[in-house]
Write a protein that holds these residues in place. Structure first.
Motif, PDB file in Angstrom:
ATOM      1  N   GLU A  57       0.837  -1.189   0.000  1.00 25.99           N
ATOM      2  CA  GLU A  57       0.000   0.000   0.000  1.00 25.99           C
ATOM      3  C   GLU A  57       0.876   1.244   0.000  1.00 25.99           C
ATOM      4  O   GLU A  57       2.041   1.195   0.433  1.00 25.99           O
ATOM      5  CB  GLU A  57      -0.909   0.025   1.236  1.00 25.99           C
ATOM      6  CG  GLU A  57      -1.868  -1.151   1.313  1.00 25.99           C
ATOM      7  CD  GLU A  57      -2.691  -1.142   2.595  1.00 25.99           C
ATOM      8  OE1 GLU A  57      -2.253  -0.502   3.580  1.00 25.99           O
ATOM      9  OE2 GLU A  57      -3.769  -1.777   2.614  1.00 25.99           O
ATOM     10  N   SER A  58       0.310   2.361  -0.448  1.00 26.79           N
ATOM     11  CA  SER A  58       1.031   3.629  -0.389  1.00 26.79           C
ATOM     12  C   SER A  58       0.045   4.743  -0.093  1.00 26.79           C
ATOM     13  O   SER A  58      -1.163   4.611  -0.320  1.00 26.79           O
ATOM     14  CB  SER A  58       1.762   3.916  -1.706  1.00 26.79           C
ATOM     15  OG  SER A  58       0.834   4.074  -2.775  1.00 26.79           O
ATOM     16  N   SER A  59       0.565   5.847   0.426  1.00 29.07           N
ATOM     17  CA  SER A  59      -0.286   6.995   0.724  1.00 29.07           C
ATOM     18  C   SER A  59       0.527   8.273   0.562  1.00 29.07           C
ATOM     19  O   SER A  59       1.750   8.278   0.689  1.00 29.07           O
ATOM     20  CB  SER A  59      -0.853   6.900   2.144  1.00 29.07           C
ATOM     21  OG  SER A  59       0.195   6.868   3.103  1.00 29.07           O
ATOM     22  N   LEU A  60      -0.186   9.355   0.299  1.00 23.73           N
ATOM     23  CA  LEU A  60       0.415  10.670   0.132  1.00 23.73           C
ATOM     24  C   LEU A  60      -0.484  11.686   0.810  1.00 23.73           C
ATOM     25  O   LEU A  60      -1.677  11.778   0.502  1.00 23.73           O
ATOM     26  CB  LEU A  60       0.544  10.999  -1.360  1.00 23.73           C
ATOM     27  CG  LEU A  60       0.986  12.415  -1.735  1.00 23.73           C
ATOM     28  CD1 LEU A  60       2.396  12.686  -1.231  1.00 23.73           C
ATOM     29  CD2 LEU A  60       0.913  12.611  -3.247  1.00 23.73           C
ATOM     30  N   SER A  61       0.080  12.436   1.778  1.00 25.22           N
ATOM     31  CA  SER A  61      -0.721  13.443   2.468  1.00 25.22           C
ATOM     32  C   SER A  61       0.169  14.539   3.021  1.00 25.22           C
ATOM     33  O   SER A  61       1.156  14.255   3.702  1.00 25.22           O
ATOM     34  CB  SER A  61      -1.527  12.813   3.610  1.00 25.22           C
ATOM     35  OG  SER A  61      -0.676  12.255   4.583  1.00 25.22           O
TER      36      SER A  61
END
Length: 298
Positions: A57-61
């Motif tokens: 999984e990956s996330s950007l915030s």
């Protein structure tokens, strides 16, 4: 007066006992949380597109970029935990990454550091690489839970707040559930540099997350900075897997086997991870490892 009768000593011992109980409770809570994650991911692990029990999984915030791998590995926790507790062992596996030119450790627990020289996809002088110095800690080690943390304030090209963390719990006598997290922050300069790369040399690069299907029915993979963090998170996970897979071999055979296994593992995901031919990767790593061994204390 007996030492235990001294009110100050009694208070100190009580506080120490309380903190140890609290630490034990925190570890138990962390282990339970990781087991709960395994339960919630069971269906995704069983139907993983990686054709093995692995979820990425990956996330950007808000300028923070993060990649995570959850995986079941067919290694007993009694092998995994001691192998991944020591800072020096991390150097043995991190050097497999094609952008890591050298890895050195310094200090003693709990004040150890792991220093990575990070560079290009070819052999280069260390003076041209960027040094990233991680504070290394293994804050939780028990017979049913391991947590290792590495943190660096600064990185190359304006990136900062690097965090590499691993936690693990036993599933049964033969398998272990791992969670690897790799994250960092970036500012305006780093974002501009990344946009230049993604518009030129990295324009054809993709990650692993599927964002839809093309007109031909094939999956469309994520691009941009999330694609970047997914590729590197997977490379670090494959380094862990390759390292653990050689521990049963004689020490003299482990290093070469790790190199070959890591490259073969990345080539199974060639669309995302292919960068060099096998002969080029091995030649580069042989030189880098020779240099690293020459600089180690005798």
């Amino acid at each position: 007066m007996s030492p235990v009768a001294n009110p100050f000593i009694r208070a100190t011992l009580a506080a120490l006992a309380f903190s140890m109980v609290g630490l034990g409770a925190a570890r138990a809570q962390d282990a339970a949380a990781l087991r709960s994650a395994h339960t919630s991911l069971r269906a995704r692990l069983a139907s993983s597109p990686f054709q093995r029990p692995l979820v990425l999984e990956s996330s950007l915030s808000s300028g923070d970029l993060k990649g995570e791998v959850y995986a079941v590995i067919e290694q007993p926790f009694g092998v995994v935990s001691p192998a991944l507790q020591a800072a020096g062992h991390w150097c043995d596996l991190l050097i497999l990454h094609l952008n890591v030119k050298q890895c050195r450790t310094a200090g003693e627990p709990p004040g150890q550091t792991v220093s990575l020289s990070v560079g290009r996809k070819f052999d280069q002088p260390l003076s041209e690489a960027y040094l990233v110095r991680f504070a290394y800690r293994a804050p939780a080690t028990s017979n049913d839970y391991l947590r290792v943390q590495m943190a660096a304030d600064t990185g190359p090209l304006g990136t900062s707040d690097y965090r590499l963390a691993l936690e693990a719990v036993p599933l049964d006598t033969k398998s272990t559930f791992l969670h690897l997290s790799y994250a960092y922050s970036y500012g305006t300069a780093a974002l501009m540099a990344m946009e230049v790369y993604l518009a030129s040399m990295g324009r054809d690069k993709v990650g692993f997350s599927v964002t839809g299907k093309g007109s031909d029915g094939r999956p469309v993979y994520i691009r941009g900075v999330r694609g970047v963090v997914e590729r590197n998170t997977m490379r670090y996970y494959l380094a862990i897997e390759s390292y653990l897979g050689t521990l049963s071999l004689p020490p003299a055979e482990q290093e070469e086997k790790r190199l070959r296994d890591w490259f073969a593992a990345t080539e199974r995901h060639a669309l995302q991870l292919h960068e060099l031919e096998r002969s080029e990767y091995l030649a580069m790593k042989h030189l880098e490892l020779q240099r690293q061994h020459a600089s180690e204390p005798r």
